[in-house]
Design an enzyme around this catalytic site. Sequence first.
Site, PDB file in Angstrom:
ATOM      1  N   ASP A 130      17.568   6.455  -2.302  1.00  0.00           N
ATOM      2  CA  ASP A 130      18.088   6.317  -3.666  1.00  0.00           C
ATOM      3  C   ASP A 130      18.250   7.683  -4.348  1.00  0.00           C
ATOM      4  OD1 ASP A 130      18.066   5.846  -6.619  1.00  0.00           O
ATOM      5  OD2 ASP A 130      17.794   3.761  -6.003  1.00  0.00           O
ATOM      6  N   HIS A 184       9.901   2.664  -4.780  1.00  0.00           N
ATOM      7  CA  HIS A 184      10.252   2.862  -6.195  1.00  0.00           C
ATOM      8  C   HIS A 184      10.718   1.548  -6.811  1.00  0.00           C
ATOM      9  CE1 HIS A 184      14.759   2.811  -5.845  1.00  0.00           C
ATOM     10  NE2 HIS A 184      14.453   3.023  -4.597  1.00  0.00           N
ATOM     11  N   ARG A 208      18.189   8.546  -7.273  1.00  0.00           N
ATOM     12  CA  ARG A 208      17.344   8.801  -8.448  1.00  0.00           C
ATOM     13  C   ARG A 208      15.917   9.169  -8.059  1.00  0.00           C
ATOM     14  NH1 ARG A 208      18.356   2.914 -10.675  1.00  0.00           N
ATOM     15  NH2 ARG A 208      17.949   2.633  -8.446  1.00  0.00           N
ATOM     16  N   CYS A 221      12.670   6.489  -0.278  1.00  0.00           N
ATOM     17  CA  CYS A 221      13.972   5.809  -0.287  1.00  0.00           C
ATOM     18  C   CYS A 221      15.096   6.827  -0.478  1.00  0.00           C
ATOM     19  CB  CYS A 221      14.011   4.769  -1.404  1.00  0.00           C
ATOM     20  SG  CYS A 221      15.532   3.782  -1.412  1.00  0.00           S
ATOM     21  N   CYS A 233      14.456  -0.762  -6.712  1.00  0.00           N
ATOM     22  CA  CYS A 233      14.997  -0.416  -5.391  1.00  0.00           C
ATOM     23  C   CYS A 233      16.058  -1.447  -4.977  1.00  0.00           C
ATOM     24  CB  CYS A 233      13.870  -0.374  -4.363  1.00  0.00           C
ATOM     25  SG  CYS A 233      14.434   0.146  -2.722  1.00  0.00           S
TER      26      CYS A 233
HETATM   27 CO    CO Z   1      15.346   2.214  -2.979  1.00  0.00          CO
END
Ligand code: CO
Length: 208
Positions: free
Chosen positions: A43, A97, A45, A41, A100
Amino acid sequence: MKLETIFKHNQQWVQEKLSIDNEYFENLAKGQQPEILYIGCSDSRVTAEEMMGVSLGQVFVYRNIANMVSSLDLSAMSVINYAVNHLGVKHIVVCGHYYCGGVKAAMQAQDLGILNPWLRNIRDVYRLHKEELNAIEDEDERYNQLIRLNVREQCVNVLKTAEVQVAYRKNALQVHGWVFDIRTGQIIDLELDLDKILGGIMEIYALS
Ligand code: CO
């Protein structure tokens, strides 16, 4: 964060690398031979290299919202093709994750414009597993299970491509589904039995 800070950090990082190995970057420039393709992803993080503790050159990385493998995504299809046919990776990892935002958004009745067709792929995963998901009463647990099922379905999507099927049949390639738990920092291997999952559907997706 100021952007100048990034350039300052970059200079420090270059000096650190060179202090350990004077030819670090010269060697990197010679080429890459990663054994793993990581699909994760976008993302902020979930930075692939940092959480896996790998060095530059070890992992070929592709990231998008909610770690999707769509046959209409030319970029994803190109990445998989290049990784398998040219880099000869031995593993393809799809890593989802917890927490998400993409998966969360797909669980809500909300018009998100251009994101709608992308997130609809996740809604399709929900539909495929609707009975199982709707039987989970706890909303957080249902969310987590959709995250896991989405990883599983994207692994199946990886195996719908011709180049992966050829390498997989030769036992030259393994496909893995993982989930990164942001709250603990741990990577969890879903230990998907893809042979079993594919058993009932390869008659439909086999390309040769
Ligand atoms: Co995500």
